[in-house]
Scaffold this active site. Structure first.
Site, PDB file in Angstrom:
ATOM      1  N   TYR A 141      47.336  38.933  63.468  1.00  0.00           N
ATOM      2  CA  TYR A 141      46.128  38.132  63.233  1.00  0.00           C
ATOM      3  C   TYR A 141      46.267  37.298  61.972  1.00  0.00           C
ATOM      4  O   TYR A 141      46.006  36.084  61.969  1.00  0.00           O
ATOM      5  CB  TYR A 141      44.909  39.059  63.128  1.00  0.00           C
ATOM      6  CG  TYR A 141      43.665  38.382  62.595  1.00  0.00           C
ATOM      7  CD1 TYR A 141      42.996  37.429  63.348  1.00  0.00           C
ATOM      8  CD2 TYR A 141      43.174  38.712  61.331  1.00  0.00           C
ATOM      9  CE1 TYR A 141      41.859  36.800  62.859  1.00  0.00           C
ATOM     10  CE2 TYR A 141      42.041  38.091  60.831  1.00  0.00           C
ATOM     11  CZ  TYR A 141      41.388  37.140  61.595  1.00  0.00           C
ATOM     12  OH  TYR A 141      40.259  36.524  61.100  1.00  0.00           O
ATOM     13  N   GLY A 267      48.297  47.785  59.793  1.00  0.00           N
ATOM     14  CA  GLY A 267      47.833  46.412  59.603  1.00  0.00           C
ATOM     15  C   GLY A 267      46.695  46.266  58.624  1.00  0.00           C
ATOM     16  O   GLY A 267      46.316  45.153  58.269  1.00  0.00           O
TER      17      GLY A 267
END
Length: 307
Positions: A141, A267
């Site tokens: 992302y 993440g």
């Protein structure tokens, strides 16, 4: 001015639309309603149901012929980007290119791209983190959002348009959903209102910079109407731990409830707060809403929707 807001039926996008309408602009909205909600769209705005990856987007942009575009439509869930990076890139990179090409064909003069702060900088060693700190995304992302910033910079050189990327901190406020691409504030409030315990991933001492959605909408309005470029953080420059956030929400609800802890997620960054000196200088923007006040407004909005 004629404005177009992609993702304008979503959480942040709908607040941007409201602010643009209040400022007297004619506003078109592009949203595929995959996560946005039709009822979020201001009745004074015109909704075009369209995926930003679709060839149909060019027709919509040509019809609206916006002077400026606020681009908020995105795949915004870090976990989904890890699970399905191809989809993440298709929406955030290819969708952005599709929009930029449509804007160039329609003669759009300015594009303001809504990017990410924490996911772009990663685990920065300088906190609050300024815009000139090297990006080091640790999730797909974050990579896709920073890549789209570069495309905007390129298109601003290829076409007679100007562009700015706004790297947002963790946005919260009314209309934030507790499912899908939700933020931690909405998730926690929903669980607390339902009588459940909140789950904190990791030890809870990871920090975030929580900025109120109404303040973000003001920053976007300012960016759309100024002829300045580059990257600008939109943030409070203050760190708040997840444990502290949980405590503030319990206090706002008058509850005493301990959270549950689970393993940290891949993440996720450990510390995140963004410097906002450039926003003060080039946008003449400062955050107006203290965290406690914003959380109270969010709690009351979500409480009013809870059966």
């Amino acid at each position: 001015m004629r404005m177009l807001v992609t993702g304008g039926a979503g959480f942040v996008g709908s607040h941007v639309v409201d602010r643009l309408v209040a400022a007297g602009h004619a506003v078109g909205v592009v949203d595929d309603l995959s996560t946005g909600q039709r009822q979020n769209v201001n009745p004074a705005a015109t909704l075009h149901v369209c995926d930003i990856r679709s060839p149909e987007l060019a027709r919509v942009v040509e019809e609206v012929r916006p002077h400026a575009i606020a681009h908020l439509a995105a795949q915004a869930a870090v976990p989904r980007s890890v699970e399905d990076p191809q989809f993440d890139a298709a929406v955030n990179i290819l969708g952005t290119i599709n929009l930029l090409e449509a804007g160039r064909a329609a003669g759009t003069e300015r594009v303001v791209y809504i990017s990410t702060g924490g996911a772009a900088y990663g685990d920065a060693t300088v906190v609050p983190t300024p815009e000139d700190y090297p990006t080091h995304a640790i999730s797909p992302y974050g990579v896709s959002k920073v890549t789209a910033e570069r495309y905007l910079e390129c298109w601003a050189g290829l076409a007679p348009m100007t562009g700015m990327s706004l790297r947002l901190a963790n946005v919260y406020g009314p209309r934030q959903r507790s499912e899908g691409e939700a933020g931690v504030v909405a998730i926690f409030v929903q669980r607390l209102l339902s009588g459940k315990r909140c789950t904190i991933y990791g030890d809870g001492e990871q920090t975030r910079d929580y900025v109120y959605v109404g303040d973000v909408a003001e920053a976007v309005l300012s960016a759309l109407t100024r002829d300045v470029g580059g990257v600008v953080n939109v943030a409070t420059a203050r760190e708040t731990s997840v444990n502290a956030l949980h405590g503030l929400l319990c206090a706002a609800l008058g509850l005493s409830r301990e959270p549950e802890y689970a393993p940290a997620r891949p993440g996720d960054v450990v510390r995140s707060a963004l410097a906002n000196a450039r926003a003060r200088a080039v946008l003449e923007w400062v955050p107006q809403t203290p965290l406690e006040h914003g959380l109270t407004a969010t709690v009351e909005a979500m409480r009013s929707l809870t059966p």
